[in-house]
Design a protein around this motif. Structure first.
Motif, PDB file in Angstrom:
ATOM      1  N   PRO A   1       0.805  -1.232   0.000  1.00  0.00           N
ATOM      2  CA  PRO A   1       0.000   0.000   0.000  1.00  0.00           C
ATOM      3  C   PRO A   1       0.832   1.273   0.000  1.00  0.00           C
ATOM      4  CG  PRO A   1       0.016  -0.964   2.201  1.00  0.00           C
ATOM      5  CD  PRO A   1       0.756  -1.919   1.313  1.00  0.00           C
ATOM      6  N   LEU A   2       2.014   1.210   0.703  1.00  0.00           N
ATOM      7  CA  LEU A   2       2.787   2.438   0.943  1.00  0.00           C
ATOM      8  C   LEU A   2       4.264   2.241   0.603  1.00  0.00           C
ATOM      9  CD1 LEU A   2       1.334   3.216   4.525  1.00  0.00           C
ATOM     10  CD2 LEU A   2       0.561   4.181   2.327  1.00  0.00           C
ATOM     11  N   GLY A   3       4.913   3.340   0.221  1.00  0.00           N
ATOM     12  CA  GLY A   3       6.365   3.311  -0.019  1.00  0.00           C
ATOM     13  C   GLY A   3       7.009   4.507   0.689  1.00  0.00           C
ATOM     14  N   ILE A   4       8.138   4.244   1.360  1.00  0.00           N
ATOM     15  CA  ILE A   4       8.861   5.335   2.038  1.00  0.00           C
ATOM     16  C   ILE A   4       9.961   5.806   1.093  1.00  0.00           C
ATOM     17  CG2 ILE A   4      10.301   5.927   4.044  1.00  0.00           C
ATOM     18  CD1 ILE A   4       8.871   3.396   5.381  1.00  0.00           C
ATOM     19  N   VAL A   5       9.887   7.063   0.708  1.00  0.00           N
ATOM     20  CA  VAL A   5      10.816   7.563  -0.319  1.00  0.00           C
ATOM     21  C   VAL A   5      12.159   7.922   0.331  1.00  0.00           C
ATOM     22  CG1 VAL A   5      11.226   9.341  -2.081  1.00  0.00           C
ATOM     23  CG2 VAL A   5       8.903   8.437  -1.715  1.00  0.00           C
ATOM     24  N   GLU A   6      13.229   7.332  -0.190  1.00  0.00           N
ATOM     25  CA  GLU A   6      14.586   7.637   0.326  1.00  0.00           C
ATOM     26  C   GLU A   6      15.239   8.746  -0.490  1.00  0.00           C
ATOM     27  OE1 GLU A   6      16.175   3.542   0.015  1.00  0.00           O
ATOM     28  OE2 GLU A   6      16.817   3.912   2.071  1.00  0.00           O
ATOM     29  N   ALA A   7      14.938   8.763  -1.810  1.00  0.00           N
ATOM     30  CA  ALA A   7      15.583   9.766  -2.690  1.00  0.00           C
ATOM     31  C   ALA A   7      14.684  10.014  -3.897  1.00  0.00           C
ATOM     32  CB  ALA A   7      16.949   9.252  -3.160  1.00  0.00           C
ATOM     33  N   ILE A   8      14.886  11.177  -4.497  1.00  0.00           N
ATOM     34  CA  ILE A   8      14.111  11.556  -5.688  1.00  0.00           C
ATOM     35  C   ILE A   8      15.105  11.732  -6.834  1.00  0.00           C
ATOM     36  CG2 ILE A   8      12.498  13.232  -6.685  1.00  0.00           C
ATOM     37  CD1 ILE A   8      11.868  14.090  -3.749  1.00  0.00           C
ATOM     38  N   ALA A   9      14.828  11.040  -7.944  1.00  0.00           N
ATOM     39  CA  ALA A   9      15.774  11.061  -9.071  1.00  0.00           C
ATOM     40  C   ALA A   9      15.965  12.476  -9.606  1.00  0.00           C
ATOM     41  CB  ALA A   9      15.242  10.156 -10.188  1.00  0.00           C
ATOM     42  N   GLY A  10      17.158  12.740 -10.081  1.00  0.00           N
ATOM     43  CA  GLY A  10      17.459  14.034 -10.709  1.00  0.00           C
ATOM     44  C   GLY A  10      16.922  14.048 -12.134  1.00  0.00           C
ATOM     45  N   ARG A  11      16.823  15.239 -12.702  1.00  0.00           N
ATOM     46  CA  ARG A  11      16.193  15.346 -14.028  1.00  0.00           C
ATOM     47  C   ARG A  11      16.900  16.406 -14.860  1.00  0.00           C
ATOM     48  NH1 ARG A  11       9.843  16.851 -15.028  1.00  0.00           N
ATOM     49  NH2 ARG A  11      10.203  18.485 -13.534  1.00  0.00           N
TER      50      ARG A  11
END
Ligand code: HGY
Ligand code: MN
Ligand code: MN
Length: 409
Positions: free
Chosen positions: A201-211
């Motif tokens: 149901p849920l995900g804990i975000v560790e990092a957000i990809a660069g763009r």
């Protein structure tokens, strides 16, 4: 389980807001377009009913403030964006704002040793001005005069769009986040297939990809489609088509790299004219910045190679770089404990999509909690969220607030 706001009401709120569109028949709501006024009104009424003070700042962000136990208590910011891509789903962005307000409603008037500020950002997608994160940039103080002069396709500047909405761009300094700050929390749909395929149901975000975002142009020679023999052509559309396949090849060959050409324009764009120019967008992402920039270099070199081979010219412009961002380790741990205490399975992950948290991270520690995207669909009307996952996110959110109470009580 603590009695929280009914998750079906949250879905209903998001679906009602999805009807507020500048395009009949689908959900399109760009920077400070007229429907944004009604979005603000609906959310303002709800927040004021919860005893929150509500305002709209000079960047068009909706801001709600839920007092803490004592004045000038540090604040936790909870938010996401209220704008959408063209023909969007009902949950990308707005869910993070609605869930934040629902979390406050679930407190039933209880005050915490910190205040909570809700932010509904005016623009994250960058559709109108080709520049993302206009709203959240204002909160970290980087929406400067140069950016305010950015023009949309009709020559209207960001500053003028702000004035047209009845706001005053000269008051931008007041939009900057007030300290002391505990951090920023963003609930968001995953927008991808990972949680759905894992049945989580849920995900804990560790990092957000660069763009990296760029605009490219291949220039050849327009000519008559009927009289020009194939070996004498300098066809810009044929060149961009060859390049698009090269982009796809590069991304498939590089683990963790994604690359997209989402916009292509043939000029002059007549069926009986060989295109003299082809313009296209490029969007390249990776969790590791060095991998992303190396991928972009290879994709641009392939374009130069193709242009040379076809005796065309190639240009790459308007590059915007967004570095990969790590979520705050302490907040990630607090979120992990909250998910556990709420009784849900743990899963840490990287976000392939960009989020306002990337901008807020310049000023405050950030945390993100993902909700499953059934079918992994997003930026599409079929984007969905499950009622039971909303209940899970609300319970986890309340546990997260308890964690912060323990840390800062
Ligand atoms: O494009 C993105 O990653 C985000 O949805 N704006
Ligand atoms: Mn989006
Ligand atoms: Mn989003």
């Amino acid at each position: 389980m603590i009695q929280t706001v009914n998750p079906d009401e949250i879905i209903a709120h998001c679906q009602a807001i999805a009807e507020l569109s500048e395009q009949p028949g689908c959900t399109t709501r760009t920077f400070l377009s007229p429907p944004m006024r009604e979005v603000h009104r609906i959310l303002r009424v709800w927040m004021e009913r919860l005893g929150m003070s509500v305002s709209v700042d000079s960047a068009g962000n909706l801001r709600g403030y839920y007092e803490g136990l004592y004045t000038d208590a540090p604040r936790l910011l909870i938010g996401s964006h209220l704008d959408t891509v063209p023909c969007a789903g009902a949950f990308d962005g707005v869910l993070g704002v609605v869930l934040g307000i629902a979390l406050i409603e679930s407190l039933k008037g209880r005050r915490l040793p910190f205040a909570i500020e809700i932010a509904g950002f005016s623009d994250e997608e960058g559709v109108r001005f080709g520049m993302p994160f206009i709203g959240s940039r204002a909160l970290v103080g980087t929406l400067d005069a140069a950016l305010l002069e950015t023009k949309d396709a009709h020559g209207c500047t960001v500053a003028q769009a702000i004035r047209d909405f009845g706001l005053d761009p000269s008051g931008m300094a007041e939009a900057v986040l007030q300290r002391p700050l505990l951090g920023y929390l963003e609930f968001h749909i995953e927008q991808g297939p990972v949680l759905d395929q894992l049945g989580l149901p849920l995900g804990i975000v560790e990092a957000i990809a660069g763009r990296t975002q760029a605009r490219v142009s291949f220039r050849g020679r327009a000519n008559h489609a009927g009289t020009t023999p194939m070996h004498l052509r300098h066809d810009a559309v044929a060149a961009v088509a060859e390049w698009i396949l090269a982009v796809e090849h590069e991304a498939r060959a590089t683990p963790g790299l994604v690359a997209t050409v989402g916009q292509v324009e043939a000029i002059p764009g007549a069926s009986n004219v060989i295109a003299g120019e082809a313009r296209a967008s490029l969007d390249v992402r990776h969790a590791i910045d060095a991998q992303r920039t190396a991928g972009v270099d290879r994709i641009v070199s392939a374009a130069r190679e193709i242009a040379r081979g076809r005796e065309l010219t190639f240009e790459c412009s308007a590059k915007q770089e967004q570095r990969a961002v790590a979520c705050d380790p302490k907040l990630v741990l607090a979120m992990e404990k909250a998910v556990e205490r709420a009784g849900f399975p743990l899963h840490r992950m990287t976000s392939g999509a960009g989020h306002d948290a990337m901008i807020l991270a310049q000023k405050v520690p950030v945390a993100m909690l993902f909700l499953r995207s059934p079918g992994g669909i997003s930026h599409h009307p079929d984007e969905r969220v499950l009622s039971q996952d909303l209940a899970a996110a609300l319970h986890t959110g309340l546990r997260f607030l308890e964690q912060l109470e323990e840390l800062h009580g």
